[in-house]
Design a protein around this motif. Structure first.
Motif, PDB file in Angstrom:
ATOM      1  N   ARG A 105       9.063 -14.928  45.298  1.00 13.00           N
ATOM      2  CA  ARG A 105       8.699 -16.288  44.961  1.00 13.00           C
ATOM      3  C   ARG A 105       7.386 -16.689  45.615  1.00 13.00           C
ATOM      4  NH1 ARG A 105      14.572 -19.226  44.666  1.00 13.00           N
ATOM      5  NH2 ARG A 105      15.352 -17.689  43.239  1.00 13.00           N
ATOM      6  N   ARG A 106       7.146 -16.167  46.815  1.00 18.65           N
ATOM      7  CA  ARG A 106       5.887 -16.512  47.484  1.00 18.65           C
ATOM      8  C   ARG A 106       4.692 -15.958  46.718  1.00 18.65           C
ATOM      9  NH1 ARG A 106       7.137 -15.562  53.902  1.00 18.65           N
ATOM     10  NH2 ARG A 106       8.807 -17.087  54.048  1.00 18.65           N
ATOM     11  N   VAL A 107       4.827 -14.711  46.238  1.00 17.46           N
ATOM     12  CA  VAL A 107       3.727 -14.118  45.471  1.00 17.46           C
ATOM     13  C   VAL A 107       3.505 -14.917  44.195  1.00 17.46           C
ATOM     14  CG1 VAL A 107       2.992 -12.077  44.166  1.00 17.46           C
ATOM     15  CG2 VAL A 107       4.006 -11.803  46.434  1.00 17.46           C
ATOM     16  N   ALA A 108       4.568 -15.323  43.537  1.00 19.24           N
ATOM     17  CA  ALA A 108       4.444 -16.136  42.325  1.00 19.24           C
ATOM     18  C   ALA A 108       3.731 -17.447  42.633  1.00 19.24           C
ATOM     19  CB  ALA A 108       5.820 -16.403  41.721  1.00 19.24           C
ATOM     20  N   ALA A 109       4.067 -18.050  43.756  1.00 19.52           N
ATOM     21  CA  ALA A 109       3.420 -19.308  44.137  1.00 19.52           C
ATOM     22  C   ALA A 109       1.932 -19.102  44.411  1.00 19.52           C
ATOM     23  CB  ALA A 109       4.109 -19.909  45.359  1.00 19.52           C
ATOM     24  N   ILE A 110       1.595 -18.035  45.124  1.00 20.98           N
ATOM     25  CA  ILE A 110       0.194 -17.748  45.435  1.00 20.98           C
ATOM     26  C   ILE A 110      -0.594 -17.477  44.154  1.00 20.98           C
ATOM     27  CG2 ILE A 110      -1.361 -16.041  46.493  1.00 20.98           C
ATOM     28  CD1 ILE A 110       0.803 -15.721  48.688  1.00 20.98           C
ATOM     29  N   ALA A 111       0.019 -16.704  43.253  1.00 22.69           N
ATOM     30  CA  ALA A 111      -0.659 -16.333  42.013  1.00 22.69           C
ATOM     31  C   ALA A 111      -0.572 -17.421  40.944  1.00 22.69           C
ATOM     32  CB  ALA A 111      -0.068 -15.032  41.471  1.00 22.69           C
ATOM     33  N   ARG A 112       0.201 -18.470  41.248  1.00 23.96           N
ATOM     34  CA  ARG A 112       0.417 -19.551  40.270  1.00 23.96           C
ATOM     35  C   ARG A 112       0.904 -18.983  38.947  1.00 23.96           C
ATOM     36  NH1 ARG A 112      -4.925 -22.434  42.239  1.00 23.96           N
ATOM     37  NH2 ARG A 112      -4.040 -23.604  43.947  1.00 23.96           N
ATOM     38  N   CYS A 113       1.974 -18.198  39.078  1.00 23.18           N
ATOM     39  CA  CYS A 113       2.528 -17.472  37.940  1.00 23.18           C
ATOM     40  C   CYS A 113       4.051 -17.596  37.989  1.00 23.18           C
ATOM     41  CB  CYS A 113       2.103 -16.012  38.059  1.00 23.18           C
ATOM     42  SG  CYS A 113       2.615 -14.965  36.733  1.00 23.18           S
ATOM     43  N   PRO A 114       4.729 -17.714  36.853  1.00 23.40           N
ATOM     44  CA  PRO A 114       6.189 -17.782  36.884  1.00 23.40           C
ATOM     45  C   PRO A 114       6.800 -16.517  37.503  1.00 23.40           C
ATOM     46  CG  PRO A 114       5.347 -18.308  34.684  1.00 23.40           C
ATOM     47  CD  PRO A 114       4.190 -17.810  35.500  1.00 23.40           C
ATOM     48  N   VAL A 115       7.874 -16.679  38.238  1.00 21.78           N
ATOM     49  CA  VAL A 115       8.524 -15.554  38.916  1.00 21.78           C
ATOM     50  C   VAL A 115       8.860 -14.440  37.934  1.00 21.78           C
ATOM     51  CG1 VAL A 115      10.569 -14.859  40.231  1.00 21.78           C
ATOM     52  CG2 VAL A 115       9.412 -16.994  40.788  1.00 21.78           C
ATOM     53  N   ASN A 116       9.291 -14.781  36.724  1.00 25.64           N
ATOM     54  CA  ASN A 116       9.690 -13.748  35.764  1.00 25.64           C
ATOM     55  C   ASN A 116       8.504 -12.937  35.232  1.00 25.64           C
ATOM     56  OD1 ASN A 116       8.571 -15.706  34.099  1.00 25.64           O
ATOM     57  ND2 ASN A 116      10.246 -15.681  32.615  1.00 25.64           N
ATOM     58  N   ARG A 117       7.288 -13.310  35.586  1.00 22.11           N
ATOM     59  CA  ARG A 117       6.095 -12.560  35.189  1.00 22.11           C
ATOM     60  C   ARG A 117       5.557 -11.671  36.311  1.00 22.11           C
ATOM     61  NH1 ARG A 117       3.862 -12.113  30.380  1.00 22.11           N
ATOM     62  NH2 ARG A 117       1.895 -12.116  31.454  1.00 22.11           N
ATOM     63  N   ILE A 118       6.225 -11.694  37.471  1.00 20.56           N
ATOM     64  CA  ILE A 118       5.799 -10.884  38.612  1.00 20.56           C
ATOM     65  C   ILE A 118       6.424  -9.495  38.508  1.00 20.56           C
ATOM     66  CG2 ILE A 118       5.866 -10.691  41.144  1.00 20.56           C
ATOM     67  CD1 ILE A 118       4.082 -12.961  40.144  1.00 20.56           C
ATOM     68  N   GLU A 119       5.599  -8.465  38.631  1.00 18.01           N
ATOM     69  CA  GLU A 119       6.096  -7.088  38.598  1.00 18.01           C
ATOM     70  C   GLU A 119       6.877  -6.782  39.877  1.00 18.01           C
ATOM     71  OE1 GLU A 119       3.155  -4.033  37.730  1.00 18.01           O
ATOM     72  OE2 GLU A 119       1.818  -5.621  37.057  1.00 18.01           O
ATOM     73  N   PRO A 120       7.767  -5.784  39.816  1.00 16.33           N
ATOM     74  CA  PRO A 120       8.418  -5.344  41.060  1.00 16.33           C
ATOM     75  C   PRO A 120       7.351  -4.884  42.068  1.00 16.33           C
ATOM     76  CG  PRO A 120       9.485  -4.357  39.153  1.00 16.33           C
ATOM     77  CD  PRO A 120       8.239  -5.043  38.657  1.00 16.33           C
ATOM     78  N   LEU A 121       7.627  -5.103  43.336  1.00 17.16           N
ATOM     79  CA  LEU A 121       6.670  -4.712  44.366  1.00 17.16           C
ATOM     80  C   LEU A 121       6.515  -3.199  44.409  1.00 17.16           C
ATOM     81  CD1 LEU A 121       7.703  -7.056  47.302  1.00 17.16           C
ATOM     82  CD2 LEU A 121       5.782  -7.311  45.729  1.00 17.16           C
ATOM     83  N   SER A 122       5.307  -2.750  44.665  1.00 19.07           N
ATOM     84  CA  SER A 122       5.004  -1.339  44.886  1.00 19.07           C
ATOM     85  C   SER A 122       4.516  -1.212  46.315  1.00 19.07           C
ATOM     86  CB  SER A 122       3.902  -0.859  43.937  1.00 19.07           C
ATOM     87  OG  SER A 122       4.308  -0.946  42.608  1.00 19.07           O
ATOM     88  N   MET A 123       5.087  -0.274  47.044  1.00 21.26           N
ATOM     89  CA  MET A 123       4.657  -0.060  48.426  1.00 21.26           C
ATOM     90  C   MET A 123       3.936   1.273  48.515  1.00 21.26           C
ATOM     91  SD  MET A 123       7.712  -1.690  50.662  1.00 21.26           S
ATOM     92  CE  MET A 123       6.764  -1.474  52.121  1.00 21.26           C
ATOM     93  N   VAL A 124       2.844   1.279  49.272  1.00 20.20           N
ATOM     94  CA  VAL A 124       2.047   2.480  49.451  1.00 20.20           C
ATOM     95  C   VAL A 124       1.825   2.675  50.941  1.00 20.20           C
ATOM     96  CG1 VAL A 124      -0.156   3.592  48.948  1.00 20.20           C
ATOM     97  CG2 VAL A 124       0.893   2.082  47.253  1.00 20.20           C
ATOM     98  N   LYS A 125       2.027   3.903  51.398  1.00 20.71           N
ATOM     99  CA  LYS A 125       1.755   4.255  52.791  1.00 20.71           C
ATOM    100  C   LYS A 125       0.832   5.468  52.772  1.00 20.71           C
ATOM    101  CE  LYS A 125       3.934   5.867  57.020  1.00 20.71           C
ATOM    102  NZ  LYS A 125       5.172   6.373  57.617  1.00 20.71           N
ATOM    103  N   TYR A 126      -0.331   5.315  53.389  1.00 17.96           N
ATOM    104  CA  TYR A 126      -1.318   6.383  53.382  1.00 17.96           C
ATOM    105  C   TYR A 126      -1.219   7.224  54.644  1.00 17.96           C
ATOM    106  CZ  TYR A 126      -3.535   3.930  49.521  1.00 17.96           C
ATOM    107  OH  TYR A 126      -3.782   3.329  48.322  1.00 17.96           O
ATOM    108  N   GLU A 127      -1.220   8.527  54.459  1.00 13.18           N
ATOM    109  CA  GLU A 127      -1.326   9.466  55.573  1.00 13.18           C
ATOM    110  C   GLU A 127      -2.800   9.824  55.742  1.00 13.18           C
ATOM    111  OE1 GLU A 127       1.204  10.135  57.440  1.00 13.18           O
ATOM    112  OE2 GLU A 127       2.726   9.229  56.148  1.00 13.18           O
TER     113      GLU A 127
END
Length: 100
Positions: free
Chosen positions: A1-23
């Protein structure tokens, strides 16, 4: 919900989070997130080791480099206000010298 608020986009339009860890030595090559994704939000979950180099998210067309810092977020639009593909938003992750 926070990302949706920041992006000013409805929650149902937010993609699932992707996490990346670099070695050490890993990078993400130059790319654009596409006009199918109107905005991108990055949230950095950790700092780099103070002795590490690289790891920045770089936007060469803008001459901009973002150094990861724990808790920092970056938001950018991938399209122009008219809805066209924004060529300035090509970016890459520079390789880090030490893993996270």
């Amino acid at each position: 919900r926070r990302v949706a608020a920041i992006a000013r986009c409805p929650v149902n339009r937010i993609e699932p989070l992707s996490m990346v860890k670099y070695e050490a030595g890993q990078r993400f090559d130059m790319h654009h997130d596409g006009d199918f994704r109107p905005q991108t939000v990055f949230i950095y979950l950790n700092d780099l080791d103070p002795e590490a180099e690289g790891g920045e998210t770089v936007f060469p067309p803008l001459g901009l480099a973002l150094k990861p810092k724990k808790g920092m977020a970056a938001l950018w639009s991938n399209v122009t206000p008219e809805g066209d593909f924004d060529k300035r938003m090509f970016h890459e992750a520079r390789p880090v010298t030490m893993g996270v």
